[in-house]
Write an enzyme that holds these catalytic residues in place. Structure first.
Site, PDB file in Angstrom:
ATOM      1  N   HIS A   1      11.184  58.713  14.777  1.00  0.00           N
ATOM      2  CA  HIS A   1      11.611  57.610  13.913  1.00  0.00           C
ATOM      3  C   HIS A   1      10.704  56.396  14.062  1.00  0.00           C
ATOM      4  O   HIS A   1      10.363  55.732  13.093  1.00  0.00           O
ATOM      5  CB  HIS A   1      13.059  57.243  14.244  1.00  0.00           C
ATOM      6  CG  HIS A   1      13.676  56.303  13.263  1.00  0.00           C
ATOM      7  ND1 HIS A   1      13.801  56.604  11.931  1.00  0.00           N
ATOM      8  CD2 HIS A   1      14.200  55.050  13.416  1.00  0.00           C
ATOM      9  CE1 HIS A   1      14.387  55.609  11.302  1.00  0.00           C
ATOM     10  NE2 HIS A   1      14.622  54.640  12.179  1.00  0.00           N
TER      11      HIS A   1
ATOM     12  N   ASP B   1      11.245  63.070  12.785  1.00  0.00           N
ATOM     13  CA  ASP B   1      12.248  62.004  12.851  1.00  0.00           C
ATOM     14  C   ASP B   1      13.593  62.595  13.269  1.00  0.00           C
ATOM     15  O   ASP B   1      14.122  63.483  12.618  1.00  0.00           O
ATOM     16  CB  ASP B   1      12.376  61.335  11.483  1.00  0.00           C
ATOM     17  CG  ASP B   1      13.151  60.029  11.534  1.00  0.00           C
ATOM     18  OD1 ASP B   1      14.050  59.902  12.391  1.00  0.00           O
ATOM     19  OD2 ASP B   1      12.873  59.139  10.715  1.00  0.00           O
TER      20      ASP B   1
ATOM     21  N   SER C   1      13.107  51.900   8.451  1.00  0.00           N
ATOM     22  CA  SER C   1      14.454  52.459   8.545  1.00  0.00           C
ATOM     23  C   SER C   1      15.352  51.870   7.457  1.00  0.00           C
ATOM     24  O   SER C   1      15.099  52.065   6.273  1.00  0.00           O
ATOM     25  CB  SER C   1      15.006  52.233   9.954  1.00  0.00           C
ATOM     26  OG  SER C   1      16.130  53.031  10.196  1.00  0.00           O
TER      27      SER C   1
END
EC number: 3.4.21.-
Length: 939
Positions: A869, A835, A761
């Site tokens: 994610h 995601d 991330s």
């Protein structure tokens, strides 16, 4: 032997990390390799949904016991590596990594309301990809499994077992909850207030699909479970709510309306064009939300799945519908069980914000479902400013007082919800009874100049009100007397939230007979003072040393009644266990649950009993990965060139001796943080004695591959005074990384030319930036689920609340996409195809890869079908580990990338060698000769 996963307490919803069924495809692989100025492009898989050859469900490689028909190959040899990299299908990492990830999962735990029983909630191993491949609807920020009418990708428990907590602290033999269908998927486990029953939902497999969930109840004494409803056609609707206990024998259940028909069908011919309008010239700025409603058909579908009918059901099986069908989002009984606080959403919906900002109605009902009054009907909130601490207009944070019957409290903003508006007070907290008398106005409980952050209740003489402001990091705690207007509020604590050294701790709560939680008041013998317990992390320059203080709420005097061991162990207070009685707790009867762990010993749980401080160990769990039981861990300190003190946790493989084995390849894994002061950024967070927990995609897995791991090296991005942190993001990022690399090289544990950088991330964003702006530090990079082009998140990201147009240079300079031409070191990009995290669209990795490829960078992109994610499925996780290990073995361990360096790169590396050699001083003898170090770096 039983192993601990986590500790949960009454009224907590329990849902661990597992999922739900149709086979899927291999990951999409795109790669570009460059060697000595030449470019080679590999073929891309024809589709992200290419067909795969099925394997036998009983195949030995599937340690998770999945039966999904997904192709899996074992780890490749060096000669097979390139061919495998070009192929399709999922791969498996080396056995030393795979064995750790495939270790049997440990249960979650939940204590009964009276703290006399522990419920063990059993889990399966990593879910198969088939569970993630189930069709899902993406509506208003919510992902829905239409077949089950639940949130998609739901984890679940596989079994329940109860242990009695015996007087000597040991656990009785397990009593298994019986009657649950074979293969039943268990969710939403909750205790009744008296601890005699549990309620939960069950889904079973039907023709390859999970059924809609049904509510079950279990008798704790007998262990027998059964469906709650006599009818088999009453199903839970868990899109927002599931059920709540109204009293010890009654539940309020959110069900699928019995009159609901088939889902709406999408019209073949649209009724008209999609139109968004801002003809009133309103200023509406929103972050990059995903899975939003796209049209009226989506809105109808959202209504179809999210609409519930509430049903009151007794344990004897009687049931009645209450209230009209609606999109109910929360159901909260009052502490005296006489009223319900009911929230619901309604139209008009939005196509630019998720459902959390839809129009919301909050009402008070009686416990038997009769409407009392409407508290508010909040309009659509598309215009909440993006600045930190901005909030919705109108009533918010509406709750029942935990210490009083049928009493509501809430906050209302006085700045229109806009944090940029200067006004005093900024928030006002109100209080009112559930059914006020005619003409009775809400009572002003407290006025705040910062943003309201909640209340801890005790009684009419004591409550703590919290407020904070992110821009300044200021946080304040007020002491108020809710039942005495003549007692002025006073500030108890006023500090910076960044200053962990000054953190006094949090007040401990006790459970009331009504099932609520209030501040625990402590009474000492022959002492009339009012004491509370402060449970603190105990941050110090040597690491966290948790503590429990007896704190005089009036004088501020404190007495440390418990503290963690400092030398070998890390201990902390988990919960108050002596809270069954009403009123103040006597000091001599105090009982707390603590945990204890060390660098190499996994967490165990203990009871601490006053007054003689008797300690009872209640668990004795085996090491979850004994092959790494003797790993080496050290919290290291070093300094950035601007004077900021930095910290990292250095892990070394079992049996490693730097004097004999020399420097190792090293994996640097981190995530930047933002600060307002250098002093706060320099503080130590964490403990050197904490047990090394290793997750399924953790960098620590590479200890099994004889890597040194630099875990969480602090990357503080500091903006003091009027300066914003991101104004000097790249400069501070590089300086932090340089300091960390210099330190591990100086210690002789990391080979200076064999250091890889990685992150997930915002850590992936960091990784790409470091490869662009500090290529001399790292041999290669691994970036998972990142965002690389900040112009695609123009209305803010992370804690940046300036827009692209207000801080254009910052957005551009921070974006590694804009520096793709500078990235010459190998970079592996991994991203979930689905995601849904704001800002990290899969497109970010797609476009970044194309930019890198367009400049001849050595890069590889892996898109994981059905993953979001974070990654969940066993096939996906194993493949991510295979990709990562392949990348490290190919571009970090031998560091072949340096042989392909351009002359400019070689000069950068040579310059770095001089600098690092100077810093090594009396480090590893192998590098005492600077020419040897330089040759090593260039090789």
């Amino acid at each position: 032997m039983i192993r601990f996963h986590r500790v949960c307490f009454h009224r907590a919803s329990l849902s661990p990390l597992c999922h739900l069924s149709p086979p899927s495809a291999s990951p999409k692989l795109s790669t570009l390799r460059c060697a000595r100025g030449r470019r080679f492009m590999t073929s891309r898989s024809a589709s992200r949904l290419s067909c795969l050859a099925p394997v036998s469900p009983g195949g030995g490689e599937d340690g998770g016991g999945s039966s999904s028909n997904v192709s899996v190959s074992v780890s490749a040899t060096a000669t097979e590596d390139d061919e495998l990299a070009l192929g399709t299908g999922y791969r498996l990492p080396p056995p030393e990594i795979r064995d750790i990830v495939d270790a049997p999962p440990v249960p979650a735990l939940s204590f009964s309301p009276h703290r006399d029983k522990i419920l063990f909630l059993k889990r399966r191993a990593l879910p198969p990809l088939a569970d993630l491949a189930r069709p899902e609807e993406k509506l208003a920020g919510v992902r829905i499994d239409g077949y089950c009418n639940t949130r998609s990708r739901m984890s679940f428990y596989t079994g329940l077992g109860i242990h009695q907590l015996l007087p000597d602290g040991t656990l009785s033999p397990e009593k298994e909850i019986t009657g649950i269908p074979d293969g039943g998927k268990i969710n939403y486990v909750t205790w009744s207030n008296d601890g005699k029953h549990m309620a939960f939902s069950i889904r079973i497999d039907e023709d390859g699909n999970s059924s809609k969930p049904i509510v079950w109840v279990a008798d704790v004494e007998t262990g027998e479970a059964r469906p709650l409803f006599k009818s088999e056609d009453i199903y839970l609707n868990t899109i927002f709510e599931s059920f709540v206990w109204i009293d010890d024998s009654t539940l309020l259940v959110s069900t699928i309306p019995s009159s609901r028909g088939e889902p709406p069908k999408k019209p073949l011919v649209p009724p008209g064009p999609k139109t968004l309008s801002n003809e009133k010239s309103d200023v509406v700025q929103v972050r990059t939300f995903q899975d939003l409603l796209k049209d009226e058909y989506d809105a109808d579908l959202f209504d179809y799945y999210a609409t519930s009918q509430l049903v009151l059901a007794s344990l004897d099986g009687t049931a009645k519908e209450v209230g009209p069908p609606a999109v109910y989002t929360s159901l909260d009984p009052s502490t005296d069980h006489k009223y319900l606080l009911v929230s619901s959403l309604h139209r008009p919906y939005s196509f630019i914000v998720p459902c959390g900002r839809f129009p919301k109605k909050v009402e008070v009902w009686t416990a038997d479902g009769k409407f009392v009054r409407q508290l508010c009907d909040l309009p659509l909130a598309e215009d909440i400013p993006i600045a930190s601490n901005s909030v919705r207009k109108g009533m918010r944070s509406i709750n029942w007082r935990a210490d009083k019957p049928s009493t509501l409290y809430w906050a209302e903003t006085q700045d229109g919800g806009d944090a940029k508006v200067e006004v005093s007070p900024r928030d006002i907290v109100y209080m009112q009874s559930a059914e006020p008398l005619a003409g009775e106005e809400p009572e002003v409980l407290h006025k705040l100049d910062l943003r309201y952050g909640g209340i801890s209740w005790c009684d009419d003489t004591l409550a703590l009100v919290y407020e904070s402001w992110y821009k300044t990091r200021r946080t304040r705690t007020w002491v108020i007397s809710p039942g005495s207007n003549d007692v002025s509020p006073r500030i108890l604590f006023d500090r910076s939230s960044e200053d962990v050294y000054s953190d006094p701790g949090s007040t401990m709560l006790r459970r009331t007979a009504a099932g609520a939680y209030v501040i625990a008041k402590i009474k000492k013998e022959n002492d009339e003072s009012t004491y509370v317990l402060l449970n603190g992390r105990g941050a110090t320059p040597q690491g966290n040393v948790p503590f429990l203080d007896l704190f005089d709420i009036n004088t501020g005097n404190k007495e440390r009644i418990w503290e963690s061991d400092k030398e070998k162990y890390y201990e902390r207070v988990v919960a108050l266990m002596s809270d069954q009685k009403e009123g103040d707790l006597r000091m001599e009867e105090l009982k707390i649950l603590t945990s204890k762990e060390s660098k190499t010993e996994n967490t165990q749980y203990f009871l601490q009993l006053w007054p003689d401080r008797k300690v009872q160990q209640i668990t004795n769990f085996p090491h979850p990965y004994p092959q790494l039981a003797s790993l080496q861990k050290e919290m290291i300190r070093y300094q950035r060139k601007d004077g900021v003190q930095l910290t990292a946790t250095l892990y070394l493989p079992p049996g490693y001796d730097p004097s004999k084995d020399g420097p190792l390849p090293c994996l640097f894994w981190s995530y930047p943080g933002e600060f307002k002061s250098k002093d706060a950024a320099s503080q130590v967070r964490g403990s050197p004695n904490e047990f090394a927990g290793i997750g399924s995609t953790s960098a620590l897995l590479w200890l099994a591959r004889r890597f040194a791991i630099l875990s969480g090296p602090t990357i503080p991005i500091i903006g003091e005074g009027d300066e914003e942190a991101n104004d000097r993001y790249v400069e501070q990022l590089v300086a932090s990384a340089e300091a960390a690399v210099d330190e591990v090289v100086r210690r002789g544990v990391a080979h200076p030319s064999k250091i890889a950088v990685g992150g997930h991330s915002y850590g992936a964003f960091m990784t790409a930036n470091l490869l662009a702006h500090a290529p001399q530090l790292f041999s290669c990079g691994i970036a998972r689920s990142g965002a690389y082009n900040r112009t695609l998140t123009p209305f803010g990201f992370q804690n940046e609340d300036r827009t692209l147009w207000e801080a254009t240079n910052v957005y551009v300079e921070m974006s590694p996409f804009m520096s793709a031409d500078k990235i010459k070191k190998p970079i592996l990009l991994i991203h979930g195809e689905e995601d849904n995290n704001p800002g990290t669209l899969t497109m970010q990795s797609d476009r970044f890869f194309n930019a890198l490829k367009g400049h001849g960078a050595l890069c590889r992109l892996v898109i994981l079908p059905h993953e979001s994610h974070g990654y969940s499925a066993r096939e996906s996780i194993m493949h991510v580990l295979w990709e990562t290990d392949r990348w490290l073995q190919k571009y970090c361990v031998p560091n072949t990338s340096d042989a392909d360096s351009s002359p400019d790169q070689s000069k950068e590396i040579s310059d770095s060698a001089d600098k690092v050699a100077t810093a090594t001083g009396g480090g590893n003898p192998e590098f005492e000769d600077h020419s040897k170090l330089r040759r090593s770096l260039l090789w």
